[in-house]
Enzyme design. Structure first.
Site, PDB file in Angstrom:
ATOM      1  N   LYS A   1       0.836  -1.214   0.000  1.00 31.64           N
ATOM      2  CA  LYS A   1       0.000   0.000   0.000  1.00 31.64           C
ATOM      3  C   LYS A   1       0.862   1.253   0.000  1.00 31.64           C
ATOM      4  O   LYS A   1       0.610   2.188  -0.761  1.00 31.64           O
ATOM      5  CB  LYS A   1      -0.943  -0.024   1.220  1.00 31.64           C
ATOM      6  CG  LYS A   1      -1.996  -1.112   1.108  1.00 31.64           C
ATOM      7  CD  LYS A   1      -2.858  -1.269   2.357  1.00 31.64           C
ATOM      8  CE  LYS A   1      -3.839  -2.431   2.162  1.00 31.64           C
ATOM      9  NZ  LYS A   1      -4.759  -2.621   3.295  1.00 31.64           N
TER      10      LYS A   1
ATOM     11  N   GLN B   1      -4.830  -1.626   9.659  1.00 31.51           N
ATOM     12  CA  GLN B   1      -4.729  -2.947   9.032  1.00 31.51           C
ATOM     13  C   GLN B   1      -5.230  -4.034   9.976  1.00 31.51           C
ATOM     14  O   GLN B   1      -4.877  -4.052  11.161  1.00 31.51           O
ATOM     15  CB  GLN B   1      -3.269  -3.210   8.624  1.00 31.51           C
ATOM     16  CG  GLN B   1      -3.048  -4.465   7.797  1.00 31.51           C
ATOM     17  CD  GLN B   1      -3.574  -4.358   6.370  1.00 31.51           C
ATOM     18  OE1 GLN B   1      -3.843  -3.284   5.854  1.00 31.51           O
ATOM     19  NE2 GLN B   1      -3.738  -5.501   5.719  1.00 31.51           N
TER      20      GLN B   1
ATOM     21  N   ASP C   1     -11.237   2.443   4.019  1.00 31.17           N
ATOM     22  CA  ASP C   1     -11.470   0.987   3.954  1.00 31.17           C
ATOM     23  C   ASP C   1     -12.958   0.682   3.748  1.00 31.17           C
ATOM     24  O   ASP C   1     -13.313  -0.447   3.397  1.00 31.17           O
ATOM     25  CB  ASP C   1     -11.033   0.325   5.268  1.00 31.17           C
ATOM     26  CG  ASP C   1      -9.690  -0.370   5.171  1.00 31.17           C
ATOM     27  OD1 ASP C   1      -9.316  -0.770   4.053  1.00 31.17           O
ATOM     28  OD2 ASP C   1      -9.041  -0.531   6.214  1.00 31.17           O
TER      29      ASP C   1
HETATM   30  N1  L34 Z   1      -7.940  -2.728   7.348  1.00 34.25           N
HETATM   31  N2  L34 Z   1      -7.215  -4.828   6.731  1.00 34.25           N
HETATM   32  C1  L34 Z   1      -7.689  -3.618   6.381  1.00 34.25           C
HETATM   33  N3  L34 Z   1      -7.937  -3.282   5.092  1.00 34.25           N
HETATM   34  C2  L34 Z   1      -7.692  -4.177   4.107  1.00 34.25           C
HETATM   35  O1  L34 Z   1      -7.992  -3.866   2.845  1.00 34.25           O
HETATM   36  C3  L34 Z   1      -7.166  -5.433   4.430  1.00 34.25           C
HETATM   37  N4  L34 Z   1      -6.821  -6.355   3.461  1.00 34.25           N
HETATM   38  C4  L34 Z   1      -7.033  -7.774   3.745  1.00 34.25           C
HETATM   39  C5  L34 Z   1      -6.378  -8.061   5.099  1.00 34.25           C
HETATM   40  N5  L34 Z   1      -6.567  -7.021   6.081  1.00 34.25           N
HETATM   41  C6  L34 Z   1      -6.968  -5.752   5.764  1.00 34.25           C
HETATM   42  C7  L34 Z   1      -5.761  -6.220   2.642  1.00 34.25           C
HETATM   43  O2  L34 Z   1      -5.146  -5.161   2.504  1.00 34.25           O
HETATM   44  C8  L34 Z   1      -6.311  -8.419   2.579  1.00 34.25           C
HETATM   45  N6  L34 Z   1      -5.484  -7.378   1.996  1.00 34.25           N
HETATM   46  C9  L34 Z   1      -4.523  -7.571   0.983  1.00 34.25           C
HETATM   47  C10 L34 Z   1      -3.753  -6.539   0.467  1.00 34.25           C
HETATM   48  C11 L34 Z   1      -2.782  -6.766  -0.514  1.00 34.25           C
HETATM   49  C12 L34 Z   1      -2.602  -8.027  -1.004  1.00 34.25           C
HETATM   50  C13 L34 Z   1      -3.386  -9.053  -0.523  1.00 34.25           C
HETATM   51  C14 L34 Z   1      -4.320  -8.835   0.460  1.00 34.25           C
HETATM   52  C15 L34 Z   1      -1.538  -8.258  -2.026  1.00 34.25           C
HETATM   53  O3  L34 Z   1      -0.793  -7.363  -2.348  1.00 34.25           O
HETATM   54  N7  L34 Z   1      -1.413  -9.499  -2.566  1.00 34.25           N
HETATM   55  C16 L34 Z   1      -0.415  -9.876  -3.542  1.00 34.25           C
HETATM   56  C17 L34 Z   1       0.626 -10.829  -2.980  1.00 34.25           C
HETATM   57  C18 L34 Z   1       1.118 -10.499  -1.635  1.00 34.25           C
HETATM   58  C19 L34 Z   1       2.184 -11.465  -1.114  1.00 34.25           C
HETATM   59  O4  L34 Z   1       3.214 -11.601  -1.787  1.00 34.25           O
HETATM   60  O5  L34 Z   1       1.964 -12.074  -0.049  1.00 34.25           O
HETATM   61  C20 L34 Z   1      -1.128 -10.651  -4.678  1.00 34.25           C
HETATM   62  O6  L34 Z   1      -0.588 -10.662  -5.772  1.00 34.25           O
HETATM   63  O7  L34 Z   1      -2.171 -11.234  -4.407  1.00 34.25           O
END
Ligand code: L34
Length: 293
Positions: free
Chosen positions: A52, A96, A119
């Site tokens: 982020k 988060q 959010d």
């Molecule tokens: N307050 N908590 C709050 N807001 C959110 O919007 C979230 N979420 C979920 C968990 N808790 C939260 C996220 O940010 C899930 N989430 C989230 C954000 C980014 C990614 C996945 C979930 C992400 O960047 N995923 C990448 C791979 C990440 C890695 O290498 O582990 C992808 O390509 O899916």
């Protein structure tokens, strides 16, 4: 089968946001500013929050990361929230999740000023979403809606089956897909751990949204030929041959399900990057005061 490339789409949208930021800068306007609060050392949360912050830099937003030890008291965290509510330079902020067990997540969510709740978790925003009023849409469900829209997936009259009823994904997704809107007008079935014969429900789906948090839960035998498959799961599965010692797996058994699907999202590179981009979209809205005026 068409792959829905969340990473590429996220980059396209980030370029669009960057152009808007340049325009704001050219006019001498205020640069959008997102703050994120990260409590503790959860490895996945650290990755997500890092993504982020990096994305903010990429589009030219200002960002502030507030990191706290997981021993922080609920009262101290609520004080941080209050300070962010009152900080005129911060357009929007997130705390988060998950939070340590001694902190009541609900209390923290309620403490966030709905105007800065990028959010979209506060009941005011959730309720406004449910009534199709202007609101901040929760990032993951909104990211999915944008994917469906930009890939031209037909949703009207389709049967969507959502697996998982969480506050941040399954439940809002059921509302958004059933709303009367360009992407919407689905007939929705929201399934969960008490659903009888879940496989039979999923087999009837034109659109499957898997958000249950179990690696490769959705197998080919549960998927109708030609279904649209959206995989929200990000599960770390141990793998000694992988660089980090684990591999990311979705809630869908991708290799066997992909050939049966009309559209499918990969993990990683699917819904995750769109979650991050949705947060940027909400922050831009916050800085323009588009939602609450
Ligand atoms: N307050 N908590 C709050 N807001 C959110 O919007 C979230 N979420 C979920 C968990 N808790 C939260 C996220 O940010 C899930 N989430 C989230 C954000 C980014 C990614 C996945 C979930 C992400 O960047 N995923 C990448 C791979 C990440 C890695 O290498 O582990 C992808 O390509 O899916």
């Amino acid at each position: 089968m068409q792959l829905i490339d969340g990473k590429a789409l996220a980059n396209t949208i980030k370029e669009e946001i960057a152009i808007e930021v340049d325009k704001i800068k050219a006019k001498g306007g205020k640069i959008p500013h997102l703050a994120a609060v990260l409590v503790g050392e959860d490895p996945a949360s650290q990755v997500y929050v890092r993504n982020k912050v990096r994305s903010c830099e990429k589009v030219g937003f200002e960002s502030t990361l507030i990191r706290k030890d997981d021993s922080i008291s609920e009262a101290d965290l609520l004080k941080i929230v209050e300070d962010l509510n009152n900080d005129d330079d911060v357009d929007g902020f997130i705390v988060q999740l998950p939070l340590p067990k001694h902190i009541d997540e609900h209390k923290v969510t309620l403490a966030i000023d709905p105007k800065k709740d990028v959010d979209g978790f506060h009941p005011i925003n959730f309720g406004r979403m449910a009534q199709s009023l202007p609101s901040y849409l929760p990032a993951t469900p909104n990211g999915i809606m944008v994917m469906l829209e930009r890939y031209g997936v037909k949703t009207s009259g389709k049967h969507a089956v959502i697996i998982g009823r969480s506050n941040i994904v399954g439940t809002p997704m059921s509302i958004l897909l059933s709303r009367k809107a360009k992407v919407g007008n689905c007939t929705v079935t929201l399934t969960h751990s008490r659903t009888k014969d879940l496989a039979a429900e999923v087999r009837r789906a034109d659109i499957i949204v898997a958000a249950i948090g179990i690696a490769e839960f959705v197998t080919a035998d549960m998927v109708k030929e030609g279904a649209v498959v959206i995989d929200v799961g990000i599960n770390r599965v141990e793998d000694p041959t992988a660089k980090r010692g684990y591999r990311l797996k979705g809630d869908v058994a991708f290799d066997e399900v992909a050939p049966k699907s009309s559209f499918i999202t990969p993990v990683p590179g699917g819904v995750g990057p769109m979650t991050v981009t949705s947060l940027l979209m909400n922050t831009l809205k916050a800085s323009k005061k588009e939602v609450f005026g």
